[in-house]
Design an enzyme around this catalytic site. Structure first.
Site, PDB file in Angstrom:
ATOM      1  N   GLU A 106      -2.251  -4.242  15.802  1.00 34.84           N
ATOM      2  CA  GLU A 106      -3.388  -4.809  15.063  1.00 34.84           C
ATOM      3  C   GLU A 106      -3.957  -6.060  15.722  1.00 34.84           C
ATOM      4  O   GLU A 106      -4.625  -6.861  15.067  1.00 34.84           O
ATOM      5  CB  GLU A 106      -2.966  -5.081  13.617  1.00 34.84           C
TER       6      GLU A 106
ATOM      7  N   TRP B 196      -9.000  -0.120  13.158  1.00 34.15           N
ATOM      8  CA  TRP B 196      -8.519   1.255  12.969  1.00 34.15           C
ATOM      9  C   TRP B 196      -9.612   2.315  12.848  1.00 34.15           C
ATOM     10  O   TRP B 196      -9.296   3.483  12.716  1.00 34.15           O
ATOM     11  CB  TRP B 196      -7.563   1.332  11.779  1.00 34.15           C
TER      12      TRP B 196
ATOM     13  N   GLU C   2      -6.723  -7.962   0.225  1.00 30.89           N
ATOM     14  CA  GLU C   2      -6.968  -7.898   1.671  1.00 30.89           C
ATOM     15  C   GLU C   2      -8.416  -7.502   1.911  1.00 30.89           C
ATOM     16  O   GLU C   2      -8.969  -6.656   1.197  1.00 30.89           O
ATOM     17  CB  GLU C   2      -6.119  -6.809   2.337  1.00 30.89           C
TER      18      GLU C   2
ATOM     19  N   GLU D  30       0.831  -1.211   0.000  1.00 28.14           N
ATOM     20  CA  GLU D  30       0.000   0.000   0.000  1.00 28.14           C
ATOM     21  C   GLU D  30       0.866   1.263   0.000  1.00 28.14           C
ATOM     22  O   GLU D  30       0.843   2.055   0.960  1.00 28.14           O
ATOM     23  CB  GLU D  30      -0.945  -0.001   1.198  1.00 28.14           C
TER      24      GLU D  30
HETATM   25  C1  GAL Z   1      -3.988  -2.570   5.279  1.00 30.09           C
HETATM   26  C2  GAL Z   1      -2.543  -3.024   5.383  1.00 30.09           C
HETATM   27  C3  GAL Z   1      -2.393  -4.242   6.267  1.00 30.09           C
HETATM   28  C4  GAL Z   1      -3.188  -4.089   7.515  1.00 30.09           C
HETATM   29  C5  GAL Z   1      -4.628  -3.807   7.188  1.00 30.09           C
HETATM   30  C6  GAL Z   1      -5.528  -3.653   8.360  1.00 30.09           C
HETATM   31  O1  GAL Z   1      -4.040  -1.225   4.966  1.00 30.09           O
HETATM   32  O2  GAL Z   1      -2.025  -3.309   4.111  1.00 30.09           O
HETATM   33  O3  GAL Z   1      -1.028  -4.445   6.545  1.00 30.09           O
HETATM   34  O4  GAL Z   1      -2.641  -3.062   8.285  1.00 30.09           O
HETATM   35  O5  GAL Z   1      -4.687  -2.607   6.458  1.00 30.09           O
HETATM   36  O6  GAL Z   1      -6.851  -3.374   7.976  1.00 30.09           O
END
Ligand code: GAL
Length: 667
Positions: A356, A316, A308, A153
């Site tokens: 996380e 978050w 993902e 990202e």
């Molecule tokens: C994405 C990232 C991952 C993880 C995920 C959590 O933005 O690529 O590594 O942090 O978010 O939602």
């Protein structure tokens, strides 16, 4: 449509980010075993492993990764291997303090989180390429390898850097672009506010300033940042390609994501991969559909991978709602319906510590127990995706297109405008209109070949080059239906107004001129009379339009421009153009464009019907995104076919439970 670009996967890719470095080696064998149980066939490994792979500068430690990859290969799980450059180890900031990015106010980033590097740091780049080289040399021929995952990202957290290196690079970039200071002064309109530059080293990146920075400087900085990140990606990619020309290379995109012009990146990705995190409580299904359609459109000839998503919660948002039973499955199949040949998660095993740990994963903290809902749904999805093997490689055909342009996004949302227009939200109005009609949409560049589309929308296309305006006009003149909305065609690529009456280059095609506009404060509206006498409320923006051949289809009903057009239609050549001089709500938009926008399959609210096709068969996806059971009448192509998910034949309609799905195809 070519076969799926991951040659070592015979079916739809299924899996997630796998971070074994967070776990004792004794867990790895269990991971491989559970992956088999869940039907996982692809995992992304090593994304955040730099500090564990290069313990001290130049001292690589690959033993643990060898074991992990060997274990996966033995279990038949393929790997999308990262070059591990997403987050440099703490030693880098100590050894090369200038490798850290610098914010607009001059403050530097520190290690302790992730992605604190500057893409313009020569030290970061040298170390990143050396690591990539070492990884590529060691693993390019490993039997587990299916693809490369570059970085992670890009620009997700760092969207600017104002370090001395970045500043020097910006000056060099400008010099290359403009060649002379005269050309730059002209393009940036530096006659304004005494900004005329007499030497290249008088120019800065747009830093902290008392008031608005020069908008052309901001726009060029946005381009520079995008190109700088792309340049880094290309350098990383080149190393991998040198070692393994045949292995696909990609990086993961995000949506909605403004800083990177993914359309330019896409041509350098062997397949598009993106990360979708719709808020399970706040975002309706059209929101994730919007992202999938955009990502598919970046390389319409290829399937993409949903790289993902969350099995249930993320960590978050301020409040993190869960995905309800069945919701993750419906959202996963939505990706497939819209062109994905891969469904992956962040991450395989839920972290025990770190920032996380409350982000969901395929294997939850409790472990892989059959009684656990998430694990049950994860294994269930593995079975579903296996049943959808025949879908892999099939394509998606769109009848409508929405013009979407990153440069316009950057320019439109710079400050000092008549109103705060949220580009992604305005574009969403038109995507939602189509989504609710089950009409598939592509997202296209303003200069794209539009001839295949029945209708093309160009919302808030503020920055519009003359050649692109001609492309849009030519499409309409040749028989197309072009819908343009307010504040379009206003400036050129240097944020300079196209003079002579807005929207200069579209004036003839639209058959009107915009004399002035009114930015409407949030919560305030202007009454608009719709055809048939009903009224609605226009929000955000109201323009004073004079007709030059077009006909009004709706008129403002208040303020001094009462009686003036709020929406128009114009016969132009063999086609039609439509203009919207304010922001309409969904109902009014649907009403005004009813005869203009074709309909796909009929379905109850909250139920999505879309199709993928190969040369032989149509796959009809019927997805219930609601919490209630529904009965859905089927489109003709799906009547009497078989649900690939259940193996059962269907008649003229299908019954779906809450979040239930069917994928129908002739046997
Ligand atoms: C994405 C990232 C991952 C993880 C995920 C959590 O933005 O690529 O590594 O942090 O978010 O939602």
């Amino acid at each position: 449509m070519p076969a799926f670009p991951l040659p070592r996967l015979p079916r739809i890719a299924y899996g997630g980010d796998y971070n074994p470095e967070q776990w004792a080696p004794s867990v790895w064998a269990e991971d491989a075993q559970l992956m088999r149980e869940a039907g996982v066939n692809l995992v992304s490994v090593g994304i955040f492993s730099w500090a564990m792979l290069e313990l001290r500068p130049g001292r690589y430690e690959f033993g643990w990764l060898d074991r992990v990859l060997d274990t996966l290969a033995k279990a038949g799980v393929s790997v999308c291997l990262a070059n591990a450059t997403a987050s440099p180890p703490p030693w880098m900031a100590k050894k090369f303090p200038a490798s850290c990015a610098v914010a607009r106010d001059g403050g530097a980033m520190f290690p302790g989180s992730r992605q604190h590097y500057s893409p313009f740091s020569a030290d970061y780049r040298r170390c990143a390429l050396a690591l990539t080289e070492a990884i590529a040399r060691r693993y390019a021929k490993h039997p587990a390898l299916a693809a490369w995952h570059v970085n992670n990202e890009y620009s997700c957290h760092q969207q600017e850097c104002h370090s001395p290196a970045a500043t020097r690079a910006f000056r060099g970039w400008l010099r290359k672009k403009y060649r002379t200071l005269g050309a730059l002064n002209d393009a940036w309109t530096t006659a304004f506010w005494s900004q005329r530059y007499g030497a290249w080293d008088e120019i800065w990146t747009p830093r902290r300033a008392p008031y608005h920075n020069n908008p052309a400087q901001e726009l060029d900085y946005a381009r520079f940042w995008d190109e700088g990140c792309l340049d880094l990606y290309l350098a990383e990619r080149a190393v991998l390609k040198r070692h393994s020309p045949d292995l696909p290379v990609t990086t993961n995109f995000m949506w909605p994501f403004k800083p990177l012009n993914y359309r330019r990146w896409a041509e350098h990705c062997d397949f598009i991969a993106w990360d979708a995190y719709p808020d399970p409580h706040g975002a309706p299904p059209e929101f994730s559909a919007y992202g999938h359609d955009l990502m598919r459109s970046l390389r319409p000839e290829l399937p993409f991978v949903l790289m993902e998503q969350a099995t249930t919660q993320v960590n978050w948002r301020p409040i993190n709602g869960l995905k309800r039973p069945g919701q993750m499955r419906a959202l996963s199949l939505q990706a497939v319906a819209r062109g994905a040949d891969g469904v992956m998660f962040f991450q395989w095993r839920q972290s025990q510590g770190g920032a996380e740990k409350f982000h969901s994963a395929m294997v939850p903290h409790a472990g892989a127990q059959t009684g656990n809902r998430v694990w049950r749904e994860v294994t269930g999805l593995g079975v579903d995706l296996e049943a959808l093997t025949p879908v892999a490689g099939s394509g998606v055909k769109a009848r409508a297109a929405i013009v979407f342009d990153w440069e316009n996004w950057w320019a439109l949302e710079l400050p000092s405008k008549p109103a705060r227009i949220d580009y992604a939200a305005v574009v969403a109005d038109f995507h939602r209109l189509c989504f609710r009609r089950n009409l598939t949409v592509d997202f296209v560049a303003p200069g794209a070949d539009l001839s295949a589309y029945e209708v093309v929308f160009a919302p808030a296309l503020y920055l519009l080059r003359a050649a692109d305006a001609k492309n849009l006009s030519d499409y309409a003149r040749a028989g197309g239906k072009l819908v343009v909305s307010y504040f379009s065609g206003i400036v050129d690529e240097h944020e300079r107004v196209a003079l002579g009456g807005y929207p200069a280059h579209l004036r003839e095609a639209l058959g009107l001129v915009v004399e002035e506009w009114d930015g409407l404060a949030p919560g305030t509206t202007r009454r608009v009379k719709l055809p048939g006498g009903k009224t609605t409320a226009g929000a955000e923006f109201a323009e004073v339009v004079h007709l030059e051949g077009a006909k009004a289809t709706a008129t403002f009903a208040e303020d001094f421009y009462a009686g003036k057009p709020a929406a128009t239609r114009h016969k132009f050549g063999a086609g039609q153009t439509y203009y919207l001089a304010t922001r309409f709500d969904d109902a009014a938009l649907a009403r005004l464009l009813d005869g203009v926008v074709p309909r796909g399959a009929q379905a109850p609210a909250g139920v999505e019907i879309s199709e993928r096709r190969d040369g032989r068969r149509t796959f009809t996806f019927v997805l219930n995104h609601t919490r209630a059971a529904v009965t859905v009448p089927l489109p003709r192509a799906a009547v009497g076919t078989t649900d690939l998910l259940t193996g059962r034949k269907v008649g003229r309609r299908v019954k779906l439970a809450a979040f239930g799905c069917a994928v129908l195809a002739a046997r």
